[in-house]
Write a protein that holds these residues in place. Structure first.
Motif, PDB file in Angstrom:
ATOM      1  N   ILE A 124       3.831  10.301  -7.033  1.00 32.50           N
ATOM      2  CA  ILE A 124       4.521  10.508  -7.864  1.00 32.50           C
ATOM      3  C   ILE A 124       4.074  10.703  -9.640  1.00 32.50           C
ATOM      4  N   PHE A 125       2.981   9.940  -9.763  1.00 31.12           N
ATOM      5  CA  PHE A 125       2.345   9.913 -11.075  1.00 31.12           C
ATOM      6  C   PHE A 125       1.759  11.335 -11.170  1.00 31.12           C
ATOM      7  N   LEU A 126       0.913  11.774 -10.182  1.00 29.72           N
ATOM      8  CA  LEU A 126       0.126  13.003 -10.122  1.00 29.72           C
ATOM      9  C   LEU A 126       1.239  14.139 -10.255  1.00 29.72           C
ATOM     10  N   ASP A 127       2.282  14.114  -9.600  1.00 28.28           N
ATOM     11  CA  ASP A 127       3.140  14.862  -9.442  1.00 28.28           C
ATOM     12  C   ASP A 127       3.817  15.113 -10.888  1.00 28.28           C
ATOM     13  N   ARG A 128       4.297  14.271 -11.537  1.00 36.69           N
ATOM     14  CA  ARG A 128       4.537  14.467 -12.953  1.00 36.69           C
ATOM     15  C   ARG A 128       3.769  14.687 -13.866  1.00 36.69           C
ATOM     16  N   ALA A 145      -5.378   5.708  -3.845  1.00 32.49           N
ATOM     17  CA  ALA A 145      -5.611   6.795  -2.524  1.00 32.49           C
ATOM     18  C   ALA A 145      -4.435   7.831  -2.765  1.00 32.49           C
ATOM     19  N   GLY A 146      -3.286   7.242  -3.094  1.00 32.49           N
ATOM     20  CA  GLY A 146      -2.121   8.468  -3.165  1.00 32.49           C
ATOM     21  C   GLY A 146      -2.398   9.459  -4.318  1.00 32.49           C
ATOM     22  N   ALA A 147      -3.046   9.166  -5.358  1.00 30.98           N
ATOM     23  CA  ALA A 147      -3.342  10.018  -6.317  1.00 30.98           C
ATOM     24  C   ALA A 147      -4.722  10.954  -5.949  1.00 30.98           C
ATOM     25  N   MET A 148      -5.463  10.290  -5.149  1.00 27.63           N
ATOM     26  CA  MET A 148      -6.557  11.285  -4.707  1.00 27.63           C
ATOM     27  C   MET A 148      -6.035  12.173  -3.535  1.00 27.63           C
ATOM     28  N   LEU A 149      -5.319  11.871  -2.609  1.00 30.37           N
ATOM     29  CA  LEU A 149      -4.805  12.583  -1.729  1.00 30.37           C
ATOM     30  C   LEU A 149      -3.904  13.678  -2.159  1.00 30.37           C
ATOM     31  N   TYR A 150      -3.127  13.366  -3.098  1.00 25.56           N
ATOM     32  CA  TYR A 150      -2.344  14.557  -3.949  1.00 25.56           C
ATOM     33  C   TYR A 150      -3.314  15.575  -4.443  1.00 25.56           C
ATOM     34  N   VAL A 151      -4.541  15.289  -5.257  1.00 30.28           N
ATOM     35  CA  VAL A 151      -5.364  16.101  -5.655  1.00 30.28           C
ATOM     36  C   VAL A 151      -5.988  16.840  -4.716  1.00 30.28           C
ATOM     37  N   VAL A 169       0.944  -1.220  -0.126  1.00 28.27           N
ATOM     38  CA  VAL A 169       0.251  -0.076   0.012  1.00 28.27           C
ATOM     39  C   VAL A 169       1.044   1.109   0.014  1.00 28.27           C
ATOM     40  N   LEU A 170       1.940   1.349   0.641  1.00 22.39           N
ATOM     41  CA  LEU A 170       2.910   2.308   0.945  1.00 22.39           C
ATOM     42  C   LEU A 170       3.555   2.477  -0.570  1.00 22.39           C
ATOM     43  N   ILE A 171       3.993   1.427  -1.149  1.00 20.13           N
ATOM     44  CA  ILE A 171       4.461   1.658  -2.477  1.00 20.13           C
ATOM     45  C   ILE A 171       3.577   2.172  -3.613  1.00 20.13           C
ATOM     46  N   GLY A 172       2.196   1.825  -3.308  1.00 20.40           N
ATOM     47  CA  GLY A 172       1.193   2.339  -4.391  1.00 20.40           C
ATOM     48  C   GLY A 172       0.800   3.986  -4.029  1.00 20.40           C
ATOM     49  N   HIS A 214      -6.704  14.846 -13.200  1.00 22.30           N
ATOM     50  CA  HIS A 214      -7.157  14.812 -11.738  1.00 22.30           C
ATOM     51  C   HIS A 214      -8.591  14.089 -11.711  1.00 22.30           C
ATOM     52  N   ASN A 215      -9.390  13.464 -12.538  1.00 20.81           N
ATOM     53  CA  ASN A 215     -10.478  12.907 -12.260  1.00 20.81           C
ATOM     54  C   ASN A 215      -9.931  11.369 -12.761  1.00 20.81           C
ATOM     55  N   MET A 216      -9.007  10.871 -13.231  1.00 21.06           N
ATOM     56  CA  MET A 216      -8.399   9.603 -13.355  1.00 21.06           C
ATOM     57  C   MET A 216      -8.464   8.721 -12.057  1.00 21.06           C
ATOM     58  N   PRO A 217      -7.816   9.577 -10.919  1.00 17.58           N
ATOM     59  CA  PRO A 217      -7.803   8.827  -9.570  1.00 17.58           C
ATOM     60  C   PRO A 217      -9.026   8.159  -9.123  1.00 17.58           C
ATOM     61  N   GLU A 218     -10.244   8.979  -9.158  1.00 15.91           N
ATOM     62  CA  GLU A 218     -11.601   8.883  -8.794  1.00 15.91           C
ATOM     63  C   GLU A 218     -12.147   7.670  -9.438  1.00 15.91           C
ATOM     64  N   GLY A 219     -12.003   7.507 -10.766  1.00 20.19           N
ATOM     65  CA  GLY A 219     -12.435   6.343 -11.803  1.00 20.19           C
ATOM     66  C   GLY A 219     -11.530   5.055 -11.160  1.00 20.19           C
TER      67      GLY A 219
END
Length: 275
Positions: A87-91, A232-238, A78-81, A142-147
């Motif tokens: 990183i994905f959203l940051d890039r 989760a990481g992508a959503m928290l980043y958003v 989970v932490l790796i994910g 930024h909608n991608m993590p939700e889907g």
């Protein structure tokens, strides 16, 4: 509700993921079409609604993704994910220059400089059009993590958790869809119907991403905790990088925070009731 959902959609997790994607994209459409009715919503209303969306996403990241992911595969995957999603959203933000088209109609570029948009009805110049295109691409990313979160949840087979997440993401998609449509309108698109279409189009990416998420985790079960952490990481980043700063940029910090707490309460309630 789980039995009703299964009767309507069936038990195939990929089809369930498709149904979840259709549901959240539909509510995004409802929100975007709201610009045809609420043509000029107040900044306070939008900040409150987007604060609520952030609260829903914040609670969902933990109750529907991080904690179930840890139960399934331990904390390390989970932490790796989480790290990979961040990183994905940051890039993605680096690839799409960080441009916000605010509800007020201003374009804020990296570095904090703002440029006021021209008055409504005077058309849209090439610079502002470029900013608007970047905005639409950024919102789509930024909608991608939700889907992905909805699809991954259905792919795990935990139907109760998946339905509560689907409902929560769908609810928070309503103010998001409206905000995108209003921003497009204020950025210089003269047609209300096209502004609504812009909001709808930005949310459509959630549908194929939901199917992709469900397919990947249902086929490759060991990837489930990684995928849940990634979403989760992508959503928290958003939430941290986009929604909260945007809702606090117009002097409505207190009401936006209350909206966030209300959204968090809604998500926690759904999670308990539908568990």
């Amino acid at each position: 509700m789980q039995e009703l959902f299964t009767q309507i959609v069936g038990s195939n997790p990929i089809i369930q993921g498709l149904a979840g994607g259709i549901f959240i994209a539909f509510l995004n459409m409802i929100g975007a079409l709201g610009v045809l009715v609420i043509r000029n919503p107040s900044q306070k209303l939008l900040d409150t609604a987007l604060g609520g969306a952030a609260g829903v996403m914040l609670a969902a990241s933990f109750t529907s993704l991080i904690l179930p992911g840890i139960e399934m595969g331990g904390i390390v995957p989970v932490l790796i994910g989480l790290a990979l999603g961040t990183i994905f959203l940051d890039r993605a933000d680096a690839w799409v220059p960080h441009v916000h088209v605010l509800i007020t109609g201003r374009i804020r570029e990296e570095g904090g400089t703002e440029k006021a948009s021209t008055e409504e009805g005077k058309g849209i110049n090439s610079q502002r059009l470029g900013g608007l295109i970047l905005f639409i691409v950024a919102i789509t990313l930024h909608n991608m993590p939700e889907g992905l979160a909805v699809g991954v949840s259905f792919g795990t087979g935990d139907l109760g958790n998946a339905i509560s997440l689907m409902l929560a993401i769908g609810i928070q998609n309503i103010p998001e869809g409206l905000a995108v449509a209003v921003a497009a309108r204020n950025a210089g698109l003269g047609s209300l119907s096209y502004a609504a279409f812009t909001g709808i189009r930005a949310g459509l990416v959630e549908l194929p991403i939901a199917v992709f998420g469900a397919a990947v985790v249902s086929i490759a079960e060991p990837l489930v905790p990684y995928a849940m952490g990634f979403a989760a990481g992508a959503m928290l980043y958003v939430i941290s990088d986009e929604i909260i700063p945007e809702t606090h940029a117009n002097g409505n910090e207190r009401i936006a925070t209350l909206g966030l707490m209300a959204g968090l309460i809604i998500m926690l309630t759904l999670d308990v009731v539908l568990a």
